[in-house]
Design an enzyme around this catalytic site. Sequence first.
Site, PDB file in Angstrom:
ATOM      1  N   ASN A   1       4.827  -3.643  -0.960  1.00  0.00           N
ATOM      2  CA  ASN A   1       3.540  -2.956  -0.791  1.00  0.00           C
ATOM      3  C   ASN A   1       3.620  -2.774  -2.260  1.00  0.00           C
ATOM      4  OD1 ASN A   1       5.741  -0.838  -0.156  1.00  0.00           O
ATOM      5  ND2 ASN A   1       3.383   0.473  -0.438  1.00  0.00           N
ATOM      6  N   ILE A   2       1.863  -2.634  -3.098  1.00  0.00           N
ATOM      7  CA  ILE A   2       1.907  -2.409  -4.600  1.00  0.00           C
ATOM      8  C   ILE A   2       0.448  -1.414  -4.932  1.00  0.00           C
ATOM      9  CG2 ILE A   2       1.073  -3.955  -6.472  1.00  0.00           C
ATOM     10  CD1 ILE A   2       2.353  -6.695  -5.489  1.00  0.00           C
TER      11      ILE A   2
ATOM     12  N   CYS B   1      -1.225  -3.800   1.326  1.00  0.00           N
ATOM     13  CA  CYS B   1      -0.035  -3.932   1.676  1.00  0.00           C
ATOM     14  C   CYS B   1       0.945  -4.471   1.616  1.00  0.00           C
ATOM     15  CB  CYS B   1      -0.330  -3.502   3.061  1.00  0.00           C
ATOM     16  SG  CYS B   1      -1.607  -2.242   3.573  1.00  0.00           S
TER      17      CYS B   1
ATOM     18  N   GLU C   1       2.271  -6.491   4.289  1.00  0.00           N
ATOM     19  CA  GLU C   1       1.906  -7.683   4.480  1.00  0.00           C
ATOM     20  C   GLU C   1       0.771  -8.405   3.926  1.00  0.00           C
ATOM     21  OE1 GLU C   1       2.234  -4.467   5.238  1.00  0.00           O
ATOM     22  OE2 GLU C   1       2.330  -3.639   7.683  1.00  0.00           O
TER      23      GLU C   1
ATOM     24  N   CYS D   1      -1.237  -1.337   8.968  1.00  0.00           N
ATOM     25  CA  CYS D   1      -2.598  -0.763   9.710  1.00  0.00           C
ATOM     26  C   CYS D   1      -3.689  -1.580  10.018  1.00  0.00           C
ATOM     27  CB  CYS D   1      -3.159  -0.712   7.790  1.00  0.00           C
ATOM     28  SG  CYS D   1      -3.116  -2.169   6.470  1.00  0.00           S
TER      29      CYS D   1
HETATM   30  N1  THU Z   1       1.637   0.102   3.979  1.00  0.00           N
HETATM   31  C1  THU Z   1       1.916  -1.287   3.849  1.00  0.00           C
HETATM   32  O1  THU Z   1       2.017  -2.159   2.501  1.00  0.00           O
HETATM   33  N2  THU Z   1       2.564  -1.671   5.259  1.00  0.00           N
HETATM   34  C2  THU Z   1       1.997  -1.153   6.484  1.00  0.00           C
HETATM   35  O2  THU Z   1       2.051  -1.713   7.101  1.00  0.00           O
HETATM   36  C3  THU Z   1       1.528   0.214   5.747  1.00  0.00           C
HETATM   37  C4  THU Z   1       0.920   0.850   4.739  1.00  0.00           C
HETATM   38  C5  THU Z   1       1.265   0.513   2.639  1.00  0.00           C
HETATM   39  C6  THU Z   1       0.244   0.714   1.503  1.00  0.00           C
HETATM   40  C7  THU Z   1       0.437   1.777   0.646  1.00  0.00           C
HETATM   41  O3  THU Z   1       1.379   1.728  -0.573  1.00  0.00           O
HETATM   42  C8  THU Z   1       1.522   2.705   1.367  1.00  0.00           C
HETATM   43  O4  THU Z   1       2.494   1.864   2.424  1.00  0.00           O
HETATM   44  C9  THU Z   1       1.004   3.517   2.216  1.00  0.00           C
HETATM   45  O5  THU Z   1       0.259   3.680   2.854  1.00  0.00           O
END
Ligand code: THU
Length: 132
Positions: free
Chosen positions: A44-45, A55, A57, A88
């Site tokens: 995640n960035i 995210c 993914e 998400c």
């Molecule tokens: N996030 C992801 O990268 N993948 C997920 O499946 C759930 C949420 C990240 C987005 C954000 O940077 C942090 O988690 C909190 O929501």
Amino acid sequence: MNEKERQLFQQLLNLKQHALAKYSHFHVASILVTADGSQYTGINIESSSYSLTICAERVALFKALSEGERDFKEIHILSDDERPVSPCGACRQVLFDYAPDLTVYMYGASGEVRVKNIQELLPDGFNDEFLK
Ligand code: THU
């Protein structure tokens, strides 16, 4: 966890250290596996303009798509939480758009794994058939 999952879990643990999550402090890593076994990684960035965050993914998926990959088999996802992470809604949609038969492996930080098809995670999903 079987041997394949154990190996991917270890890769995810290492990858998760690259996550850029200075606002949420919630670190996520993903590995997307193509039909021929190639792997594309994502973290995640986060952005100071919070809604621009992406995210793990979608980072993995967009990296793969931009390299010309079109045929996807599995995605493996790990967060900091003890419970297997749950992708998400936005990621479920985009994964369903580009990989409607994807198997999703969701790992908890202590090694628990849940496995579901993307269509179980996005029942009655919208797709391009509605746009014809
Ligand atoms: N996030 C992801 O990268 N993948 C997920 O499946 C759930 C949420 C990240 C987005 C954000 O940077 C942090 O988690 C909190 O929501």
